[in-house]
Design a protein around this motif. Structure first.
Motif, PDB file in Angstrom:
ATOM      1  N   VAL A  23       0.851  -1.186   0.000  1.00  0.00           N
ATOM      2  CA  VAL A  23       0.000   0.000   0.000  1.00  0.00           C
ATOM      3  C   VAL A  23       0.889   1.239   0.000  1.00  0.00           C
ATOM      4  O   VAL A  23       1.717   1.415   0.879  1.00  0.00           O
ATOM      5  CB  VAL A  23      -0.923   0.003   1.228  1.00  0.00           C
ATOM      6  N   ARG A  25       2.029   4.947   0.596  1.00  0.00           N
ATOM      7  CA  ARG A  25       1.738   6.001   1.569  1.00  0.00           C
ATOM      8  C   ARG A  25       3.040   6.739   1.857  1.00  0.00           C
ATOM      9  O   ARG A  25       4.132   6.223   1.604  1.00  0.00           O
ATOM     10  CB  ARG A  25       1.157   5.429   2.858  1.00  0.00           C
ATOM     11  N   LEU A  31      -0.014   2.232   8.482  1.00  0.00           N
ATOM     12  CA  LEU A  31      -1.126   1.868   7.625  1.00  0.00           C
ATOM     13  C   LEU A  31      -2.463   2.320   8.211  1.00  0.00           C
ATOM     14  O   LEU A  31      -3.388   2.671   7.483  1.00  0.00           O
ATOM     15  CB  LEU A  31      -1.126   0.343   7.429  1.00  0.00           C
ATOM     16  N   ARG A  34      -3.270   5.805   6.899  1.00  0.00           N
ATOM     17  CA  ARG A  34      -3.083   6.051   5.457  1.00  0.00           C
ATOM     18  C   ARG A  34      -4.181   6.954   4.896  1.00  0.00           C
ATOM     19  O   ARG A  34      -3.918   7.798   4.024  1.00  0.00           O
ATOM     20  CB  ARG A  34      -3.091   4.680   4.727  1.00  0.00           C
ATOM     21  N   THR A  84       7.937   0.123   9.723  1.00  0.00           N
ATOM     22  CA  THR A  84       7.076  -0.979   9.308  1.00  0.00           C
ATOM     23  C   THR A  84       7.597  -2.302   9.848  1.00  0.00           C
ATOM     24  O   THR A  84       6.843  -3.148  10.320  1.00  0.00           O
ATOM     25  CB  THR A  84       6.988  -1.035   7.779  1.00  0.00           C
TER      26      THR A  84
END
Length: 532
Positions: A23, A25, A31, A34, A84
């Motif tokens: 995804v 961003r 996330l 986002r 992440t």
């Protein structure tokens, strides 16, 4: 349960990291946020304080007060950067650590422009984490099996205690009846015993009174003969005047008038009339034939005039205290042994004789038989009464154990009446669950009470995870000591650590299988995600 959930999360992350879908961003944005960062649309600070064009996001200039416009740079001092960390746990670090030359994120994303040689270690960390969690899950599994065994034993023990309580309560009724019967026997036996003892005591008192009267008459006769110096059978005023201690008014002069007054107003009395005179003079009269021994607590006139010293040094000048010479013998000592202590021996013999005369004679056979019978009844009653008290204590203890809160399934019952120690550098800590916590110095000193059992004090959804012990020994100018015991799952039952986070408040870590929860099927979960 917590271990299984954490392991599941890690496995999901590992699987997610293997997915080719990513995804898009801005750098440093999690996330979960986002949707607030849509490229091509104006960006509104997350605190709602300002809206700026999207190209000002991560432009290395802080526009928003909350730092939300610079999630991937170090421009905002209060900003945060999201690592992440695919394959491991995601994390947040302060924005000041971005591009500082130190690798903080295991996926190296925080050092994208610093030139630092960082290596992605997330998968290795995730693997080690999973291994650790698997071991913890295995321990939890074994602990839970032990807990099931403890619950089974507690249930069996509870049934045994209830059965035992019923038996003891039944025995108590029989024993109580026995005690009542023995009390009646004892009281019946004590009544004739007391009457016989009273008769014996009265007879002895009467006998002593007769003996005292005879002694007094004998002494009176001796004194009459001593005062009747001319042997004419009368005691005259002149003969009485020879004893100045009979001075009646205490002025130091014993006059004829005083002597005549003691004789009852006449010049002389015979032996028959001397009894009334004797009653007036016997307390003061001192015999000339021998010196009466003063009664205990009395002192002679010479002793009263010159009291003896308690310290030998007061009898001699300094440096002139005579020394004992054990090697030399004084020839006069033999003479002292032969004669000087005969008087003392005589006094001791007389005192012993008087003690024997004052001692109550032994009971006659009939009275002694009554005493023996009453004593036997008392012994049997006391023994039965003691057994009844012990039975009452047993009943109270059983009722307490049966009603005590040993957990939802009585899994903590095995801790009752047990104690566990932890030895540190200076102290020995002792935890006796449901009783007390104490601390004792290793190298001497008294034990300190750190609290007695109070209550279960865990959170509402896990109340049996924490024990609270309160009202221990008071601290100097402070509160009473107390201890919080945190229980964690394990195969063993052991105290692992003790600390004092705040003054007089102690924290103890305690491992026990009784808190282990049923684990999920970790292996099946792991295999399923590996296939994904």
């Amino acid at each position: 349960m917590a271990v299984s959930c954490l392991l599941l999360s890690l496995l999901l992350l590992l699987c997610g990291a293997a997915s080719p879908v990513e995804v898009q961003r801005p750098r440093g944005v999690p996330l979960s946020k986002r949707q607030f960062y849509e490229e091509g649309k104006p960006f509104t600070c997350l605190d709602g304080s300002l809206t700026v064009p999207f190209d000002r996001v991560n432009d290395d200039y802080c526009d928003c007060q909350d730092g939300s416009d610079e999630p991937g740079t170090a421009a905002c001092p209060n900003g945060s950067f999201h690592c992440t960390n695919a394959g491991f746990r995601p994390a947040f670090i302060p924005s000041s650590r971005i591009n500082d030359g130190i690798c903080d994120c295991c996926d190296t994303t925080d050092e994208y422009n610093s030139g630092a040689a960082c290596q992605n270690t997330c998968r290795e960390l995730g693997r080690k984490e999973i291994e650790s969690l698997q071991k913890m899950a295995e321990i939890a599994k074994e602990g839970f099996l032990l807990k099931q065994q403890l619950i089974h034993e507690a249930k069996s023990g509870l049934e045994e205690k209830k059965t035992k309580l019923g038996e003891v309560q039944s025995n108590r009724k029989d024993l109580e009846e026995k005690v009542d019967a023995l009390r009646t026997v004892k009281e019946k036996a004590e009544q004739p015993e007391n009457e016989a003892k009273e008769r014996h005591l009265k007879a002895w008192e009467d006998q002593k009174a007769v003996i005292r009267m005879e002694k007094d008459k004998a002494r009176m006769s001796g004194v009459f003969l001593e005062l009747d110096k001319d042997g004419d059978g009368f005691v005259t005023v002149d003969e009485l005047l020879t004893h100045s201690e009979l001075d009646s008014d205490g002025d130091g002069t014993f006059t004829e008038t005083e002597a005549q007054g003691l004789l009852g107003g006449v010049d002389k009395v015979d032996a028959a009339s001397f009894e009334s005179v004797w009653n007036n003079i016997k307390e003061k009269f001192h015999s000339e034939s021998h010196t009466d021994t003063p009664a205990p607590g009395e002192t002679s006139q010479e002793e009263a005039k010159e009291p003896a010293s308690d310290n030998d040094s007061e009898l001699y000048p300094d440096d002139d205290i005579p020394e004992d010479d054990d090697d030399e013998e004084d020839p006069d000592d033999e003479d002292l042994d032969d004669g000087d202590y005969k008087g003392s021996d005589t006094l001791q013999t007389r005192d012993k004789k008087e003690d024997e005369e004052d001692a109550m004679p032994p009971y006659d056979q009939e009275t002694q038989s009554l005493i023996d019978a009453a004593q036997k009844a008392r012994d049997e009653f006391n023994e039965a009464e003691k057994a009844l008290r012990e039975l009452d204590d047993q009943i109270r203890n059983l009722e307490k154990e049966i009603s005590f809160d040993f957990g939802a399934s009585a899994e903590f019952a095995y801790l009752y009446s047990q104690c566990y120690e932890l030895h540190t550098g200076e102290y020995i800590y002792k935890l006796c669950p449901f009783n007390r916590v104490s601390q004792k110095p290793k190298y001497g000193g008294s034990e300190t009470n750190l609290g007695t059992w109070g209550k279960w004090a865990g959170p509402e959804d896990n109340v049996y995870s924490v024990m609270k012990y309160e009202h221990g020994t008071g601290c100097w100018q402070g509160p009473n000591r107390s201890t919080t015991v945190k229980l964690t799952c394990g195969k063993e039952t052991v105290v692992t650590s003790t600390s004092e986070p705040s003054r007089c408040e102690y924290l103890m870590e305690f491992i026990t299988p009784a808190v282990c929860q049923e684990p999920q099927n970790v292996d099946a979960t792991f295999r399923g995600h590996e296939e994904l």
